[in-house]
Design a protein around this motif. Structure first.
Motif, short mmCIF file in Angstrom:
data_model
loop_
_atom_site.label_atom_id
_atom_site.label_comp_id
_atom_site.label_asym_id
_atom_site.label_seq_id
_atom_site.Cartn_x
_atom_site.Cartn_y
_atom_site.Cartn_z
N ILE A 35 0.84 -1.21 0.00
CA ILE A 35 0.00 0.00 0.00
C ILE A 35 0.88 1.26 0.00
N ALA A 36 1.95 1.23 0.84
CA ALA A 36 2.85 2.39 0.91
C ALA A 36 3.54 2.62 -0.42
N SER A 37 3.99 1.52 -1.05
CA SER A 37 4.70 1.62 -2.33
C SER A 37 3.77 2.16 -3.43
N ALA A 38 2.52 1.68 -3.43
CA ALA A 38 1.57 2.14 -4.46
C ALA A 38 1.25 3.63 -4.30
N GLY A 39 1.30 4.13 -3.07
CA GLY A 39 0.95 5.53 -2.83
C GLY A 39 2.10 6.50 -2.95
N THR A 40 3.33 5.95 -3.10
CA THR A 40 4.52 6.81 -3.10
C THR A 40 4.98 7.11 -4.52
N GLN A 42 5.95 10.69 -7.48
CA GLN A 42 5.82 12.13 -7.75
C GLN A 42 4.42 12.64 -7.41
N LEU A 43 3.43 11.77 -7.61
CA LEU A 43 2.07 12.10 -7.18
C LEU A 43 1.79 11.24 -5.95
N ALA A 44 1.84 11.84 -4.76
CA ALA A 44 1.62 11.09 -3.52
C ALA A 44 0.13 10.85 -3.31
N LEU A 63 -14.06 3.38 1.37
CA LEU A 63 -13.03 4.41 1.55
C LEU A 63 -13.02 5.37 0.36
N PRO A 64 -12.45 6.58 0.55
CA PRO A 64 -12.47 7.57 -0.56
C PRO A 64 -11.58 7.17 -1.72
N LEU A 65 -11.98 7.60 -2.90
CA LEU A 65 -11.13 7.43 -4.09
C LEU A 65 -10.04 8.50 -4.05
N PRO A 66 -8.93 8.33 -4.83
CA PRO A 66 -7.89 9.37 -4.86
C PRO A 66 -8.48 10.75 -5.19
N GLY A 71 -5.26 10.59 -10.09
CA GLY A 71 -4.82 9.62 -9.07
C GLY A 71 -5.18 8.19 -9.40
N ASP A 72 -6.46 7.96 -9.69
CA ASP A 72 -6.94 6.59 -9.95
C ASP A 72 -6.26 6.00 -11.18
N GLN A 73 -6.16 6.82 -12.23
CA GLN A 73 -5.50 6.39 -13.47
C GLN A 73 -4.02 6.05 -13.22
#
Length: 358
Positions: A35-40, A42-44, A63-66, A71-73
């Motif tokens: 999860i951390a890797s997917a969220g890290t 240039q676009l956090a 839970l909320p979408l990006p 973000g989602d793309q």
């Protein structure tokens, strides 16, 4: 009477508790790392939005979408395939290392040490330079597998003597095969055009950059098959660890088991190397750490190694993207920085234990 029995039962329950704690710890750490890797990047993207995006795809709107419009793309086109590839390749390499150590009866056996990775790289290099595409999307994977298998069988044949696999010969043959494969890669780099050269250099360094879902869908079934076969042969590997003669008496066809496992390892490493390049030492470090914690039984070791390998490579990929801002470090370089000193320590430890190489 109880005094004699208690230590064994206490030891057993302590071992069971250790095993459970390790598996729970590895699962939790792997999920957090993914999860951390997917969220890290240039676009956090915050963790709750990463999980929200995943859940939304399966129709759960907890839970909320990006919040970022792209973000989602970004998650689905770039991050998720990359993270999935890191976890799959890590699991494949760690289980390969475990299987090689089991069949060679040697703690130093590892795909990159005995030439399988560089052999696979030559196969892939041939496809890149000469534009071979007989098997479509699978071509590079097939060539990498074939060349990796050839390298492994050569090392295996050369290091056998009087029915035993010699440690020193194994390592030295691996060095020789790596040297020849290195020369082959250098020749291919010389023959290739600029684009081919860049691709081959990227290959030797190892990177998860540019991983696509189409590649993940090729790697995933191979890793799944590899894990299933590893679980199925775990009991036989336990018997093999008692020595070849004992294993034969207990009904194990040792040569068939060895050759079968070598083909499986070549397939796992070939498909991993085909898409992300050479990543060294994962197959050496992880099985050892797991064996130190769990002991010698191979069934729990296969699962623990797969989880540990997936975790290590997910973290290494996260490091590759974040250590130097705005750039992507070669992941093979990071694993070698960890694995090199570990290999040196292992050599010294093995040497002390066996009182020299003999």
């Amino acid at each position: 009477m109880n005094l004699h029995h208690e230590p064994a039962s206490t030891r057993k329950s302590r071992h069971a508790a250790t095993t459970t704690a390790l598996f729970v710890g590895l699962w939790v750490a792997l999920i957090v790392a993914l999860i951390a890797s997917a969220g890290t990047g240039q676009l956090a993207i915050p963790p709750d939005q990463v999980v929200g995006s995943l859940l939304h795809r399966i129709g759960i709107d907890w839970l909320p979408l990006p919040s970022h419009p792209a973000g989602d793309q970004t998650l689905w086109a770039i991050r998720f395939p990359r993270v999935a590839m890191a976890a799959l390749v890590g699991a494949a390499l760690a289980v390969s290392g475990l299987l090689m150590q089991a069949i060679f009866g040697n703690p130093l056996a590892e795909p990159s040490v005995i030439g399988i990775s560089s052999g696979a790289a030559v196969g892939a290099g041939l496809c890149i330079v000469f534009g071979i595409s007989i098997f479509g999307e699978w071509t590079i994977a097939v060539f990498a597998f074939a060349a990796g298998l050839a390298a492994t069988l050569l090392v295996y044949a050369m290091s056998r003597s009087e029915g035993k696999t010699e440690v020193v010969t194994l390592v030295l043959t691996g060095i020789a095969v790596n040297a020849v494969a290195g020369a082959g890669i250098a020749l291919l780099t010389f023959l290739g055009d600029t684009q081919s050269r860049e691709q081959i250099v990227f290959w030797q360094l190892g990177s998860m950059a540019g991983s696509r879902w189409s590649q993940v869908l090729i790697v995933a079934p191979v890793v799944a098959i590899g894990l299933i076969v590893a679980w199925l042969v775990a009991r036989k590997l336990d018997l093999l660890s008692l020595g070849e003669r004992n294993a034969r008496h207990l009904g194990v066809n040792v040569e068939l088991l060895r050759v079968g496992v070598i083909v499986l390892v070549a397939l796992l490493v070939g498909v991993a190397v085909a898409f992300v390049g050479i990543i060294a030492f994962v197959g050496l470090v992880i099985p050892h750490l797991m064996r130190m914690i769990l002991g010698p039984a191979h069934l729990p070791l296969v699962t623990a190694s797969a989880l540990g390998g997936a975790l290590l490579l997910t973290l290494a990929d996260l490091g590759a993207r974040t250590i130097v801002p705005m750039s992507d470090l070669p992941i093979g370089m990071l694993t070698s920085l960890v694995g090199g000193p570990f290999f040196f320590w292992l050599l010294r430890r093995t040497r002390k234990r066996s009182g020299g190489w003999g």
